[in-house]
Design a protein around this motif. Structure first.
Motif, mmCIF file in Angstrom:
data_model
loop_
_atom_site.group_PDB
_atom_site.id
_atom_site.type_symbol
_atom_site.label_atom_id
_atom_site.label_comp_id
_atom_site.label_asym_id
_atom_site.label_seq_id
_atom_site.Cartn_x
_atom_site.Cartn_y
_atom_site.Cartn_z
ATOM 1 N N GLU A 168 22.783 25.567 118.078
ATOM 2 C CA GLU A 168 24.206 25.772 117.843
ATOM 3 C C GLU A 168 24.910 24.419 117.805
ATOM 4 O OE1 GLU A 168 25.328 28.777 117.148
ATOM 5 O OE2 GLU A 168 23.279 29.515 117.441
ATOM 6 N N PRO A 169 26.056 24.318 117.117
ATOM 7 C CA PRO A 169 26.732 23.022 116.940
ATOM 8 C C PRO A 169 27.049 22.298 118.245
ATOM 9 C CG PRO A 169 27.693 24.665 115.478
ATOM 10 C CD PRO A 169 26.748 25.405 116.381
ATOM 11 N N GLU A 170 27.330 23.057 119.307
ATOM 12 C CA GLU A 170 27.726 22.415 120.571
ATOM 13 C C GLU A 170 26.531 21.975 121.416
ATOM 14 O OE1 GLU A 170 27.177 26.792 121.502
ATOM 15 O OE2 GLU A 170 27.992 25.606 119.844
ATOM 16 N N ALA A 171 25.333 22.277 120.979
ATOM 17 C CA ALA A 171 24.143 22.036 121.811
ATOM 18 C C ALA A 171 23.609 20.614 121.648
ATOM 19 C CB ALA A 171 23.057 23.057 121.481
ATOM 20 N N THR A 172 24.426 19.628 121.965
ATOM 21 C CA THR A 172 23.986 18.231 121.946
ATOM 22 C C THR A 172 23.171 17.952 123.206
ATOM 23 O OG1 THR A 172 25.928 17.546 120.677
ATOM 24 C CG2 THR A 172 24.752 15.839 121.882
ATOM 25 N N TYR A 173 22.065 17.244 123.033
ATOM 26 C CA TYR A 173 21.113 17.040 124.138
ATOM 27 C C TYR A 173 20.770 15.561 124.233
ATOM 28 C CZ TYR A 173 16.826 17.825 126.907
ATOM 29 O OH TYR A 173 15.865 17.820 127.875
ATOM 30 N N THR A 174 20.736 15.038 125.467
ATOM 31 C CA THR A 174 20.432 13.626 125.672
ATOM 32 C C THR A 174 19.305 13.475 126.676
ATOM 33 O OG1 THR A 174 22.741 13.001 125.256
ATOM 34 C CG2 THR A 174 21.346 11.383 126.362
ATOM 35 N N TYR A 175 18.267 12.702 126.302
ATOM 36 C CA TYR A 175 17.228 12.327 127.262
ATOM 37 C C TYR A 175 16.773 10.916 126.926
ATOM 38 C CZ TYR A 175 13.325 12.932 123.956
ATOM 39 O OH TYR A 175 12.459 12.798 122.899
ATOM 40 N N MET A 213 20.853 13.671 120.799
ATOM 41 C CA MET A 213 20.445 14.420 119.615
ATOM 42 C C MET A 213 21.469 15.493 119.296
ATOM 43 S SD MET A 213 16.311 14.820 120.137
ATOM 44 C CE MET A 213 16.481 15.781 121.647
ATOM 45 N N LYS A 214 21.936 15.478 118.044
ATOM 46 C CA LYS A 214 22.843 16.513 117.564
ATOM 47 C C LYS A 214 22.020 17.537 116.783
ATOM 48 C CE LYS A 214 26.993 13.649 117.398
ATOM 49 N NZ LYS A 214 28.115 13.150 116.580
ATOM 50 N N PRO A 215 22.226 18.821 117.068
ATOM 51 C CA PRO A 215 21.355 19.840 116.484
ATOM 52 C C PRO A 215 21.582 20.047 114.993
ATOM 53 C CG PRO A 215 23.133 20.866 117.696
ATOM 54 C CD PRO A 215 23.237 19.397 117.966
ATOM 55 N N MET A 216 20.500 20.294 114.288
ATOM 56 C CA MET A 216 20.571 20.761 112.922
ATOM 57 C C MET A 216 20.738 22.279 112.941
ATOM 58 S SD MET A 216 17.611 18.375 111.151
ATOM 59 C CE MET A 216 16.494 18.432 112.572
ATOM 60 N N PRO A 217 21.316 22.865 111.888
ATOM 61 C CA PRO A 217 21.496 24.327 111.865
ATOM 62 C C PRO A 217 20.157 25.047 111.941
ATOM 63 C CG PRO A 217 22.796 23.258 110.148
ATOM 64 C CD PRO A 217 21.896 22.206 110.708
ATOM 65 N N TRP A 218 20.173 26.233 112.518
ATOM 66 C CA TRP A 218 18.946 26.997 112.717
ATOM 67 C C TRP A 218 18.171 27.202 111.419
ATOM 68 C CZ3 TRP A 218 16.900 28.043 117.312
ATOM 69 C CH2 TRP A 218 17.735 28.027 118.440
ATOM 70 N N HIS A 219 16.901 26.871 111.434
ATOM 71 C CA HIS A 219 15.986 27.280 110.375
ATOM 72 C C HIS A 219 15.668 28.760 110.603
ATOM 73 C CE1 HIS A 219 12.136 27.793 108.289
ATOM 74 N NE2 HIS A 219 12.439 26.713 107.593
ATOM 75 N N SER A 220 15.436 29.508 109.541
ATOM 76 C CA SER A 220 15.239 30.954 109.665
ATOM 77 C C SER A 220 14.051 31.311 110.562
ATOM 78 C CB SER A 220 15.057 31.590 108.283
ATOM 79 O OG SER A 220 13.949 31.016 107.603
ATOM 80 N N ALA A 221 12.965 30.535 110.482
ATOM 81 C CA ALA A 221 11.799 30.822 111.328
ATOM 82 C C ALA A 221 12.136 30.615 112.800
ATOM 83 C CB ALA A 221 10.623 29.933 110.923
ATOM 84 N N LEU A 222 12.888 29.555 113.105
ATOM 85 C CA LEU A 222 13.285 29.296 114.482
ATOM 86 C C LEU A 222 14.249 30.364 114.988
ATOM 87 C CD1 LEU A 222 13.883 25.433 114.273
ATOM 88 C CD2 LEU A 222 11.861 26.615 115.175
ATOM 89 N N ALA A 223 15.146 30.812 114.123
ATOM 90 C CA ALA A 223 16.104 31.850 114.508
ATOM 91 C C ALA A 223 15.385 33.162 114.803
ATOM 92 C CB ALA A 223 17.140 32.040 113.403
#
Length: 200
Positions: free
Chosen positions: A64-71, A76-86
């Protein structure tokens, strides 16, 4: 899917459940080919002991757009869901009785690709996060090590398997994938998770 009963692993200070054949072999192979061919893979850099090093694998971050993750200081800013991942997310949410808004995909291309020992304990993941880990392709030893006692376990995660880590697992345990000199085929791992907004 779901033909076998899940295995509850007996680990202190952890809640870990393993589904050896969560996906049938042919279904898992189909997903693996799609993920290899269609995800937007990249090889990023992280900061380690004050210097930038190239990550020893390919990865991709979706959600989702708000799901920014840092490690390791890599945001990392998320790319929109690919259909297989969804599709996988929807089924996993039912299986795990939780919501996932993001997934980290890792592609281990050969034995020299690896993942250092770590815990998924970043603030964005919240307290007692549920991490659902899907494996496609070659079997690699998934190492778990207790932070206090040093107890070590090596799990052989099968093609199409699901490993769910929850409860206090990330508080007390680290996990990783070592390099190997053996000739070994590709492995793709998907770790679904829920990212929360952290107040600064």
């Amino acid at each position: 899917m779901f033909d076998e009963l899940p295995i509850q692993l007996s680990l202190p200070d952890a809640t870990v459940t393993y589904y050896p054949q969560w996906l049938e072999a042919n279904q898992a192979s189909s997903y693996q080919m799609t993920l290899q061919d269609e995800l937007q893979w990249s090889q990023d850099y992280i900061k380690l002991y004050g210097r930038e090093v190239k990550i020893p694998r390919l990865q991709a971050w979706y959600g989702e757009p708000e799901a920014t993750y840092t490690y390791s200081q890599l945001a990392m800013k998320p790319m929109p869901w690919h259909s297989a991942l969804a599709d996988l997310r929807a089924t996993l949410e039912q299986e795990c009785n939780t919501q996932f808004n993001s997934v980290l995909a890792n592609w281990y291309r050969h034995g020299q690709d690896s993942m250092g020992m770590h815990s998924d304990d970043e603030p964005e993941l919240g307290v007692q996060p549920v991490i659902a880990s899907l494996t496609f392709g070659a079997v690699r030893g998934f190492i778990m090590k207790h932070k206090v006692t040093g107890q070590k376990e090596v799990l052989e995660l099968a093609h199409g398997s699901l490993l769910v880590m929850s409860g206090d697992t990330q508080t007390y345990w680290q996990h990783g994938i070592n390099k190997t000199k053996k000739r070994i085929a590709d492995r793709i791992n998907l770790t679904f998770r829920h990212i929360t907004t952290v107040e600064s």
